[in-house]
Design an enzyme around this catalytic site. Structure first.
Site, PDB file in Angstrom:
ATOM      1  N   GLY A  47      -1.033  -8.353 -10.561  1.00  0.00           N
ATOM      2  CA  GLY A  47      -0.202  -7.235 -10.978  1.00  0.00           C
ATOM      3  C   GLY A  47       0.409  -6.557  -9.776  1.00  0.00           C
ATOM      4  O   GLY A  47      -0.061  -6.737  -8.638  1.00  0.00           O
ATOM      5  N   GLN A  52       3.927   0.316  -5.153  1.00  0.00           N
ATOM      6  CA  GLN A  52       3.441  -0.620  -4.137  1.00  0.00           C
ATOM      7  C   GLN A  52       4.583  -1.284  -3.370  1.00  0.00           C
ATOM      8  O   GLN A  52       4.350  -1.854  -2.304  1.00  0.00           O
ATOM      9  CB  GLN A  52       2.578  -1.707  -4.772  1.00  0.00           C
ATOM     10  CG  GLN A  52       1.238  -1.202  -5.307  1.00  0.00           C
ATOM     11  CD  GLN A  52       0.415  -2.331  -5.851  1.00  0.00           C
ATOM     12  OE1 GLN A  52       0.546  -2.709  -7.005  1.00  0.00           O
ATOM     13  NE2 GLN A  52      -0.442  -2.921  -5.019  1.00  0.00           N
ATOM     14  N   CYS A 102      -6.587  -5.476  -4.598  1.00  0.00           N
ATOM     15  CA  CYS A 102      -5.303  -4.782  -4.682  1.00  0.00           C
ATOM     16  C   CYS A 102      -4.425  -5.312  -3.561  1.00  0.00           C
ATOM     17  O   CYS A 102      -4.889  -5.408  -2.425  1.00  0.00           O
ATOM     18  CB  CYS A 102      -5.504  -3.271  -4.536  1.00  0.00           C
ATOM     19  SG  CYS A 102      -3.976  -2.326  -4.648  1.00  0.00           S
ATOM     20  N   LEU A 103      -3.182  -5.648  -3.886  1.00  0.00           N
ATOM     21  CA  LEU A 103      -2.281  -6.174  -2.856  1.00  0.00           C
ATOM     22  C   LEU A 103      -2.007  -5.134  -1.773  1.00  0.00           C
ATOM     23  O   LEU A 103      -1.564  -5.489  -0.686  1.00  0.00           O
ATOM     24  CB  LEU A 103      -0.963  -6.649  -3.493  1.00  0.00           C
ATOM     25  CG  LEU A 103      -1.114  -7.846  -4.449  1.00  0.00           C
ATOM     26  CD1 LEU A 103       0.218  -8.152  -5.121  1.00  0.00           C
ATOM     27  CD2 LEU A 103      -1.640  -9.081  -3.717  1.00  0.00           C
ATOM     28  N   HIS A 144      -5.700  -0.624 -13.824  1.00  0.00           N
ATOM     29  CA  HIS A 144      -5.480  -0.625 -12.369  1.00  0.00           C
ATOM     30  C   HIS A 144      -4.016  -0.307 -12.041  1.00  0.00           C
ATOM     31  O   HIS A 144      -3.734   0.542 -11.193  1.00  0.00           O
ATOM     32  CB  HIS A 144      -5.880  -1.994 -11.802  1.00  0.00           C
ATOM     33  CG  HIS A 144      -5.653  -2.161 -10.335  1.00  0.00           C
ATOM     34  ND1 HIS A 144      -6.665  -2.335  -9.428  1.00  0.00           N
ATOM     35  CD2 HIS A 144      -4.505  -2.199  -9.604  1.00  0.00           C
ATOM     36  CE1 HIS A 144      -6.168  -2.447  -8.208  1.00  0.00           C
ATOM     37  NE2 HIS A 144      -4.846  -2.377  -8.283  1.00  0.00           N
ATOM     38  N   GLU A 145      -3.100  -0.984 -12.741  1.00  0.00           N
ATOM     39  CA  GLU A 145      -1.671  -0.780 -12.441  1.00  0.00           C
ATOM     40  C   GLU A 145      -1.212   0.612 -12.867  1.00  0.00           C
ATOM     41  O   GLU A 145      -0.420   1.251 -12.163  1.00  0.00           O
ATOM     42  CB  GLU A 145      -0.820  -1.855 -13.131  1.00  0.00           C
ATOM     43  CG  GLU A 145      -1.128  -3.276 -12.702  1.00  0.00           C
ATOM     44  CD  GLU A 145      -1.107  -3.467 -11.197  1.00  0.00           C
ATOM     45  OE1 GLU A 145      -0.342  -2.778 -10.501  1.00  0.00           O
ATOM     46  OE2 GLU A 145      -1.884  -4.306 -10.711  1.00  0.00           O
ATOM     47  N   HIS A 148      -1.869   3.206 -10.315  1.00  0.00           N
ATOM     48  CA  HIS A 148      -0.917   3.266  -9.190  1.00  0.00           C
ATOM     49  C   HIS A 148       0.220   4.266  -9.471  1.00  0.00           C
ATOM     50  O   HIS A 148       0.747   4.882  -8.545  1.00  0.00           O
ATOM     51  CB  HIS A 148      -0.303   1.884  -8.935  1.00  0.00           C
ATOM     52  CG  HIS A 148      -1.151   0.985  -8.072  1.00  0.00           C
ATOM     53  ND1 HIS A 148      -1.538   1.325  -6.800  1.00  0.00           N
ATOM     54  CD2 HIS A 148      -1.656  -0.253  -8.301  1.00  0.00           C
ATOM     55  CE1 HIS A 148      -2.264   0.325  -6.280  1.00  0.00           C
ATOM     56  NE2 HIS A 148      -2.355  -0.633  -7.168  1.00  0.00           N
TER      57      HIS A 148
HETATM   58 NI    NI Z   1      -3.306  -2.448  -6.830  1.00  0.00          NI
END
Ligand code: NI
Length: 185
Positions: A47, A52, A102-103, A144-145, A148
């Site tokens: 995701g 991000q 997480c990226l 999670h997304e 953000h």
């Molecule tokens: Ni993340």
């Protein structure tokens, strides 16, 4: 399309409360969504939320592929999907620890408590509204997304910091402890 630069934890954009998308069908948003999907796939992520990639808007992309699930029969799979101006409702009392990456926190992962079942609503890339009730990995990625968009990074959700480490080390431990691996989001 283009691969976008991903903000890492510590960048202020990741702590902002993102703004609603005014026109989900505008050419700018279509292009952003296409670039975010390309960026997510390039980074092998599950995701990616707009903050991000340094865009403080309320949208995210994700995928819940068959090989990324929790192996639970209830898991709800999903191909590449965009969610614009979402709301998320946690359903029931069932909260489980899931391993997340997480990226924006490369190389690390942690066990994070998430609701097993959620209902989420929003607008898709064609401007159509939808509402879905999902479980398992799909539900975890959505939580999670969504976080953000409110400036929440997964370490802020953690309860046990002994379950936080480098992916490579955890993968070694997983071979013994059968910790479930999931892709960063
Ligand atoms: Ni993340």
């Amino acid at each position: 399309m283009a691969i976008l630069k991903i903000a890492r934890m510590g960048h202020p954009v990741l702590l902002q409360h993102a703004e609603a998308v005014a026109d989900p069908t505008s050419p700018e948003i279509r292009r952003l969504v296409a670039d975010m999907i390309e960026t997510m796939e390039d980074a092998n992520g599950a995701g990616l939320a707009a903050p991000q990639v340094h865009v403080s808007l309320r949208l995210f992309v994700f995928r819940a592929n068959p090989d990324r699930g929790t192996n639970d029969a209830e898991d709800t799979q999903m191909p590449n999907t965009v969610v614009i101006n979402p709301t998320v409702e946690l359903l029931g009392e069932d909260t489980r620890m899931r391993w997340e990456g997480c990226l924006s926190i490369p190389g690390l992962r942690a066990a994070v408590p998430r609701a097993w079942r959620v209902r989420y609503s929003g607008v898709d890339g064609h401007g159509e509204g939808f509402s879905r009730e999902v479980t398992g990995f799909h539900a975890g990625v959505v939580q999670h997304e969504y976080d953000h968009l409110d400036g929440i990074m997964y370490p802020m959700r953690m309860r046990d910091f002994s379950l936080f480490g480098f992916s490579e080390e955890l993968a070694r431990a997983a071979a013994q402890a059968q910790i479930q691996e999931e892709e960063p989001a």
